[in-house]
Design an enzyme around this catalytic site. Structure first.
Site, PDB file in Angstrom:
ATOM      1  N   TYR A  62      -0.704   0.568  -9.191  1.00 48.15           N
ATOM      2  CA  TYR A  62      -1.464  -0.672  -9.332  1.00 48.15           C
ATOM      3  C   TYR A  62      -2.904  -0.440  -8.862  1.00 48.15           C
ATOM      4  O   TYR A  62      -3.248   0.637  -8.388  1.00 48.15           O
ATOM      5  CB  TYR A  62      -0.772  -1.756  -8.532  1.00 48.15           C
ATOM      6  CG  TYR A  62      -0.962  -1.631  -7.040  1.00 48.15           C
ATOM      7  CD1 TYR A  62      -1.226  -2.752  -6.282  1.00 48.15           C
ATOM      8  CD2 TYR A  62      -0.922  -0.404  -6.397  1.00 48.15           C
ATOM      9  CE1 TYR A  62      -1.415  -2.645  -4.920  1.00 48.15           C
ATOM     10  CE2 TYR A  62      -1.103  -0.292  -5.041  1.00 48.15           C
ATOM     11  CZ  TYR A  62      -1.358  -1.416  -4.309  1.00 48.15           C
ATOM     12  OH  TYR A  62      -1.577  -1.318  -2.964  1.00 48.15           O
ATOM     13  N   SER A 117      -3.091   0.806   2.664  1.00 51.20           N
ATOM     14  CA  SER A 117      -2.221   1.528   1.728  1.00 51.20           C
ATOM     15  C   SER A 117      -1.030   0.699   1.302  1.00 51.20           C
ATOM     16  O   SER A 117      -0.417  -0.001   2.098  1.00 51.20           O
ATOM     17  CB  SER A 117      -1.755   2.817   2.396  1.00 51.20           C
ATOM     18  OG  SER A 117      -0.552   3.259   1.824  1.00 51.20           O
ATOM     19  N   LYS A 118      -0.738   0.818   0.014  1.00 48.21           N
ATOM     20  CA  LYS A 118       0.422   0.134  -0.552  1.00 48.21           C
ATOM     21  C   LYS A 118       1.688   0.559   0.197  1.00 48.21           C
ATOM     22  O   LYS A 118       2.602  -0.214   0.396  1.00 48.21           O
ATOM     23  CB  LYS A 118       0.530   0.517  -2.035  1.00 48.21           C
ATOM     24  CG  LYS A 118       1.748  -0.062  -2.736  1.00 48.21           C
ATOM     25  CD  LYS A 118       1.497  -1.469  -3.193  1.00 48.21           C
ATOM     26  CE  LYS A 118       2.581  -1.988  -4.106  1.00 48.21           C
ATOM     27  NZ  LYS A 118       2.455  -3.400  -4.381  1.00 48.21           N
ATOM     28  N   ARG A 119       1.699   1.829   0.591  1.00 46.43           N
ATOM     29  CA  ARG A 119       2.879   2.363   1.258  1.00 46.43           C
ATOM     30  C   ARG A 119       3.234   1.556   2.507  1.00 46.43           C
ATOM     31  O   ARG A 119       4.369   1.450   2.910  1.00 46.43           O
ATOM     32  CB  ARG A 119       2.642   3.820   1.632  1.00 46.43           C
ATOM     33  CG  ARG A 119       3.861   4.666   1.434  1.00 46.43           C
ATOM     34  CD  ARG A 119       3.618   6.142   1.699  1.00 46.43           C
ATOM     35  NE  ARG A 119       2.342   6.627   1.191  1.00 46.43           N
ATOM     36  CZ  ARG A 119       1.591   7.525   1.833  1.00 46.43           C
ATOM     37  NH1 ARG A 119       1.953   7.990   2.999  1.00 46.43           N
ATOM     38  NH2 ARG A 119       0.453   7.931   1.296  1.00 46.43           N
ATOM     39  N   GLY A 163       2.637  -1.587   2.764  1.00 47.31           N
ATOM     40  CA  GLY A 163       2.770  -2.994   2.401  1.00 47.31           C
ATOM     41  C   GLY A 163       1.452  -3.742   2.287  1.00 47.31           C
ATOM     42  O   GLY A 163       1.443  -4.967   2.166  1.00 47.31           O
TER      43      GLY A 163
END
Ligand code: GLU
Length: 481
Positions: free
Chosen positions: A14, A252-254, A256
């Site tokens: 994304y 970071s998406k990681r 959340g």
């Protein structure tokens, strides 16, 4: 010279906030200089490809207002703009490097490399490709290729000396060539690696300024060796400092952290996000905070880019979003708010009243759900101490007597508009010689079951409509009896 910048995402998911900011700065810089902003999809690593990710990039950038002048769907004279569609272009360049002695064919298998890596690690050394295939004779190389042996093409990094470049943000970066690995340029499947494709593309697509994340800082010396090997002019490098969650961690998406479209879904306005994100790592040189996209283009300047990591402050974004929401016209506000009002079950109520009572209080549109919850459904178990309020001179007993008198009269009102309710209630209080609060406090409590509400008793009564408002008042009276 025409300034040409690019945003070159890999379709792996994304549009994250760091990526959005990179795209934004590349866009602003191009527009500021009457240049071209290009979109290139870097999909040579098929293993990392995520279905639907390209569409997410398009939709995210469009929602952000970052419209590209050249790109996969709009075309342009430097296309194709998707790396996998440029596949055939890279091999001839790699072969040119082989001719120049700056690259070589390598037939080492994965098993051989793994064994040599394990050997190096056993000795406590870090493994770097050992130029094993560099010295194969031309004849042997040709024979093995003709025999269909799989091969890659590697960059031939000099064994000594320095490779370096000047970066606009980080200054001069020099590394010892001995620290660089003979990285793969063309993979066994014929695809270029990212490291090779980005150099070929940036050059052949006429990119003048490369803006990207600082994670590419350490690879850029290798890219420069390629530019030098080809005799090409290097672009201006602008490696951006990272967007941080706090002092130690990158956003970071990681972990959340939300991406651009997550923020939109959480009730943020694209314009507010763009405005805020522009300021995470760039400063206009004064304390101005609000910018439309056109104003950002006007004000943007590379000198204002931060040299240290910038922190993404969610509270600040929320504040800025609230300011943007307040500036919406009533129609715009309703356009954004309606889905939330409908989902909360109050979409049939008076939108004009909602604009008046909710717009000044909405920081993000998702706030609406909680703000109007009591309208959709009253929590009938509210405590009767809520009826006690010193300023309004109320207590359960006073409220009970107010209700006994006012409910029968309310039932007889000819209609149930805000004006009728207002005129009636104000007259009633005046006639009885009571404070307005003494009348309005109990009505608002009985209709909402809570002491803090958006809007006052009259607005809430009008929103609920006659039947529901009276039902709640009667319930209040019963609880007090
Ligand atoms: N494809 C790379 C990424 O998504 C872009 C790097 C660059 O801008 O050169 O991180």
């Amino acid at each position: 010279m025409i300034v040409r910048t690019r945003f070159a995402p890999s379709p792996t998911g994304y549009l994250h906030i760091g990526g959005l900011r990179t795209a934004l700065y590349a866009y602003l810089f191009a527009k500021k200089n009457n240049g071209v902003f290009m979109l290139r999809i870097e999909d040579t690593d098929q293993a990392r490809f995520v279905e639907g990710a390209v569409d997410k990039i398009y939709s995210g950038l469009h929602l952000a207002g970052l419209n590209w002048d050249e790109g996969p769907d709009v075309g342009g004279e430097y296309g194709p703009y998707i790396q996998s569609e440029r596949k055939e272009m890279y091999l001839p360049y790699a072969k040119e490097l082989v001719e120049k002695g700056k690259a070589y064919y390598c037939f080492c298998t994965k098993e051989e490399l793994d064994a040599r890596r394990a050997e190096a690690e056993a000795k406590g050394e870090s493994f770097k490709y050992d130029k094993h295939c560099l010295h194969l004779s031309k004849e042997e190389v040709e024979r093995r290729i003709a025999a269909g042996e799989p091969y890659v093409i590697r960059q031939n990094i000099p064994e000594s000396g320095e490779a370096g470049f000047d970066d606009v943000i980080y200054g001069r970066i020099d590394v010892d060539c001995s620290e660089l690995d003979d990285g793969v340029l063309i993979k066994a499947d014929g695809m270029p690696t990212y490291n090779f494709a980005n150099v070929i593309d940036d050059h052949t697509m006429g990119i003048t300024h490369v803006m990207r994340g600082n994670e590419y800082l350490s690879s850029t010396p290798k890219y420069n060796l390629l530019y030098e090997a080809f005799g090409w002019e290097k672009p201006v490098y602008i490696h951006l400092t990272p967007v941080m969650k706090d002092a130690t961690r990158k956003l970071s998406k990681r972990y959340g952290d939300p991406g651009f479209e997550d923020l939109l879904a959480q009730g943020y306005l694209a314009e507010a996000i763009i405005n805020y994100v522009a300021l995470v790592g760039w400063s206009p040189g004064n304390d101005r905070e609000f910018f439309t996209m056109d104003e950002l283009i006007e004000a943007f300047d590379i000198d204002g880019l931060s040299k240290s990591p910038a922190i993404f402050d969610a509270t600040k974004l929320r504040w800025m979003n609230a300011e943007y929401i307040r500036k919406l016209t009533p129609e715009q506000y309703i356009d954004h708010a309606r889905p939330y009002l409908e989902a909360a079950g109050v979409g049939h109520m008076d939108m004009d009243i909602f604009v008046r009572i909710l717009q000044p209080r909405t920081e993000v549109f998702t706030d609406i759900t909680e703000m109007v919850g009591f309208l959709a459904k009253l929590d009938e178990d509210y405590q009767i101490d809520l009826f006690t309020n010193k300023k309004s001179k109320t207590n359960p007993e006073v409220c009970k007597s107010v209700f006994s008198e006012v409910i029968p009269l309310l039932k007889q009102l000819p209609d149930w508009t805000e004006t009728t309710l207002h005129d009636f209630l104000m007259n009633f209080a005046a006639e009885k010689g009571m404070k307005n609060g003494t009348l309005l406090w109990p009505i608002r409590i009985a209709m909402s079951g809570q002491t803090v509400t958006p809007g006052g008793a009259i607005e809430i009564a009008a929103l609920l409509g006659r039947d529901e408002a009276l039902r709640r008042l009667e319930l209040g009276l019963r609880k007090l009896s």
